[in-house]
Design a protein around this motif. Structure first.
Motif, PDB file in Angstrom:
ATOM      1  N   ARG A   1       0.789  -1.274   0.002  1.00  0.00           N
ATOM      2  CA  ARG A   1      -0.088  -0.181  -0.036  1.00  0.00           C
ATOM      3  C   ARG A   1       0.878   1.292   0.136  1.00  0.00           C
TER       4      ARG A   1
ATOM      5  N   LEU B   1      -3.187   4.096  11.467  1.00  0.00           N
ATOM      6  CA  LEU B   1      -2.731   3.484  10.442  1.00  0.00           C
ATOM      7  C   LEU B   1      -3.014   1.917  10.659  1.00  0.00           C
ATOM      8  N   VAL B   2      -2.388   1.280  11.700  1.00  0.00           N
ATOM      9  CA  VAL B   2      -2.331  -0.244  12.064  1.00  0.00           C
ATOM     10  C   VAL B   2      -3.888  -0.536  11.914  1.00  0.00           C
ATOM     11  N   THR B   3      -4.991   0.162  12.703  1.00  0.00           N
ATOM     12  CA  THR B   3      -6.066  -0.022  12.898  1.00  0.00           C
ATOM     13  C   THR B   3      -6.814   0.069  11.678  1.00  0.00           C
ATOM     14  N   LEU B   4      -6.393   0.987  10.871  1.00  0.00           N
ATOM     15  CA  LEU B   4      -7.187   1.079   9.372  1.00  0.00           C
ATOM     16  C   LEU B   4      -6.524  -0.174   8.559  1.00  0.00           C
ATOM     17  N   GLY B   5      -5.845  -1.041   9.062  1.00  0.00           N
ATOM     18  CA  GLY B   5      -5.406  -2.138   8.163  1.00  0.00           C
ATOM     19  C   GLY B   5      -4.336  -1.623   7.323  1.00  0.00           C
ATOM     20  N   ILE B   6      -3.596  -0.638   7.335  1.00  0.00           N
ATOM     21  CA  ILE B   6      -2.398  -0.310   6.598  1.00  0.00           C
ATOM     22  C   ILE B   6      -1.226  -0.552   7.447  1.00  0.00           C
ATOM     23  N   ARG B   7      -0.382  -1.194   6.504  1.00  0.00           N
ATOM     24  CA  ARG B   7       1.088  -1.748   7.301  1.00  0.00           C
ATOM     25  C   ARG B   7       1.845  -0.342   7.329  1.00  0.00           C
TER      26      ARG B   7
ATOM     27  N   TYR C   1       3.531   2.016   4.280  1.00  0.00           N
ATOM     28  CA  TYR C   1       2.848   3.253   3.894  1.00  0.00           C
ATOM     29  C   TYR C   1       3.849   4.404   4.126  1.00  0.00           C
TER      30      TYR C   1
END
Lengths: 380, 268
Positions: free
Chosen positions: A158, A252-258, A262
């Motif tokens: 991402r 970011l982590v909880t949005l599912g983005i590493r 990113y």
């Protein structure tokens, strides 16, 4: 007048008990117990506390205001100190005859039991376990970046191309003025250094070789890297560290983005891409700086550049560019790692920035030494 | 997956122990969050409410125990499955945690850009709609630093609901807000739950909020380091075995001596 009003205490002997109530004594307090004046230390009463404490199980000290008694925070802090010592000796304090406000403040201050002091963590200047932790976290981070890079190559990451461009702009074009200044000066320094030595042999014309090879193989990449370690490595650490403090990384982590994909990858890619370009720019300016010095001394421009065209090989430029790519990677890794492992306070951001610059410079100097050895062995 | 279990308990917490390093925060936590609940994690300051939330959203790994989402254990799932579960959650943070380098619109748009195939125009429309939902219509191009703390929290909420999550987590949503803003936020949470059917997990110690919106909850105690009671706030206020819980929910309006005495009895 003032000397008479000094704070002091006295054991009231008149009320010294005889017989059954041997555990209670009265201490009279005289004078101005004010913060701006000299106040007796609580330790002065240790002797009395020991004596009273040993005499009886439920020993008690009555505190009584004497002539000219005045008090403020200074007295209260004395009282609290005395209270803590008295508790240690098994003696109770009775402040009931002191002014009412005094008693109230004393109650407030002693209402909650003090937390036992936590043992300070054993610290040495450099502990082996700290170094081990550092190495471990660097390797861990390196692994994560590698995985993210593989994900990027397979198109699953991402990472946003726009972010890469933004950081490229920040690290590259914006750093041109300072790189210009430093490179010209380093070129001139190299030229002066060589000139003094070479003149002894009448071989001034070899300054051209010295400057050209010195800049392209070594100084261009090294000076650019040092500037970017201070400029970009520190900025990366501060940006990512502040994002940690603001919980932006958590978000970011909880949005599912590493976060590594990113936040870290675009920064590393930008720096790695920008380093060789800045290095070539620095090479050119360094040689120009050297030429200025040479022309000011004994040589002509034509001689200088003719000599360079004969000695400077494409190899030397490539060797410098390869170095700069490695340096860029190391600086970006040091900066991003410091930022991503930053603690959650403003002080931690400062520490992360320091770590980014120090580690970045250490890495690139060590890498430079290793690369020079490898180049030498391979005959590049 | 197993939708039937989903409809019973959205989240199940089993024998959970939380630690920071070696420091014990909470232990033996067991509770269920039903689908459609507004589940309140309550307790005094420093009892580990936020820490529990950070475990529930998968930021910290528990020292022991497990957390199941729709029957699936989060921490033993593969990374890909974890990412998938995370995308069905929305989280708002105490400070808002907006990306400070982006405008509000870009903040809200980020999950949409990353996880949907919508066009730029569609995303823009959805972002406007979500910002309007939280009362921030027209603030698309503002940077987080330029708006107030309450607005930042609401913008954080807009980002959290961007992907229409199944579970919404709130970390102290009304902390630092004036009573009216806090009440409006409570209403907003209720309306969102009613209209989207999302399950809500909320950390707070604001009594007004707890009673206004909470339908279920757990009470954490800092002293014993475990949960004292579970159930709806009214039920806990009126029927809790623990005087500490009743006293907390009644704002300490019971005789204190009676409280501490019976509190000790109840614990022992």
């Amino acid at each position: 007048m003032q000397t008479n009003n000094n704070a002091h205490w006295q054991l009231d002997t008149s009320s010294k008990p005889s017989g059954q109530e041997s555990g209670a004594v009265t201490v009279e307090l005289y004078g101005a117990w004010l913060i701006s004046r000299a106040i007796p230390k609580a330790t002065e009463l240790d002797e009395l506390l020991t004596e009273v404490g040993n005499s009886c199980d439920e020993a008690m000290i009555h505190l009584v205001p004497g002539a000219g008694f005045e008090w403020d925070t200074g007295f209260m802090s004395f009282l609290l100190q005395l209270h803590q010592r008295a508790v240690a000796f098994g003696v109770k304090l009775d402040p009931s005859r002191l002014p009412v406000q005094c008693g109230q403040l004393f109650q407030l201050a002693t209402a909650v039991k003090p937390e036992p002091p936590s043992a300070p963590a054993a610290r040495s200047i450099v502990s082996l376990s700290e170094i081990a932790d550092l190495v471990k976290s660097q390797l861990h981070f390196g692994g994560e970046v590698t995985l993210a890079f593989i994900a990027l190559l397979s198109g699953r990451a991402r990472t946003r191309f726009a972010d890469c461009l933004f950081f490229f702009q920040q690290t590259g074009p914006n750093a041109i003025p300072i790189i210009t200044l430093i490179s010209v000066l380093v070129g001139m320094i190299l030229a002066y250094l060589g000139l003094v030595q070479l003149r002894q042999f009448g071989a001034q014309v070899y300054i051209a070789d010295l400057v050209a090879i010195g800049m392209t193989r070594e100084m261009g990449a090294l000076m650019t890297a040092v500037i970017l370690a201070g400029r970009t490595g520190a900025a990366y650490a501060a940006q990512l560290g502040t994002m940690q403090v603001n919980e932006e990384v958590d978000a970011l982590v909880t949005l599912g983005i590493r976060p590594v994909e990113y936040l870290v990858l675009p920064r590393i890619l930008a720096l790695v891409a920008v380093m060789p370009l800045l290095t070539i720019y620095s090479d050119v300016l360094g040689i120009a700086g050297g030429a200025l010095v040479a022309v000011g001394m004994d040589l002509t421009f034509t001689q200088f550049f003719h000599h360079i065209s004969q000695t400077l090989s494409f190899h030397a430029i490539l060797a410098g560019c390869f170095k700069s790519i490695i340096f860029g990677l190391l600086i970006a890794m040091a900066g991003c790692q410091a930022g991503m492992t930053c603690g959650r306070s403003s002080a931690a951001v400062g520490e992360a920035t320091t770590r980014a610059v120090v580690l970045g410079i250490v890495y690139l100097v060590v890498a430079d030494a290793l690369l020079n050895i490898i180049y030498y062995k391979l005959g590049i | 997956m197993d939708i039937q279990r989903c409809s019973e308990s959205a989240i199940q917490v089993r024998n959970l122990t939380l630690k920071y390093g070696t420091r014990l925060i909470q232990q033996d936590l067991n509770f269920d969050v039903d689908a459609g609940d507004i589940f309140v994690i309550m307790g005094g300051s420093g009892c580990g409410k936020s820490t529990l939330l950070k475990h529930m959203i998968g930021l910290y790994k528990p020292a022991e125990g497990e957390i199941l989402y729709g029957g699936q254990n989060f921490f033993s799932s593969s990374e890909a499955e974890q990412q998938k579960m995370r995308r069905s959650w929305g989280v708002t943070y105490q400070s808002g945690a907006l990306f400070s380098a982006m405008t509000l619109a870009e903040n809200v748009a980020l999950p949409l850009q990353q996880f949907s195939n919508l066009s730029v125009a569609e995303i823009r429309d959805i972002v406007s709609y979500k910002l309007a939902l939280v009362g921030l219509a027209g603030y698309e191009d503002y940077y987080p630093a330029r708006i107030s703390g309450g607005m930042q929290k609401r913008a954080g909420l807009a980002r959290a609901i961007a992907m229409d999550p199944d579970i919404l987590f709130f970390d102290e949503p009304s902390a630092g807000l004036d009573p009216l803003s806090a009440q409006r936020l409570d209403e907003l949470i209720l309306q969102l739950r009613d209209s989207t059917g999302a399950t809500v997990v909320i950390v707070t110690h604001e009594l007004a909020s707890i009673f206004a919106i909470g339908s279920n909850g757990v009470f954490l105690d800092a002293e014993t380091r475990t949960q004292l009671d579970t159930g709806s706030p009214e039920q806990m206020l009126n029927h809790s075995r623990h005087a500490k819980v009743r006293s907390f929910l009644a704002r300490g309006e019971m005789s204190t001596t009676h409280n501490t005495l019976s509190g000790r009895e109840a614990r022992s």
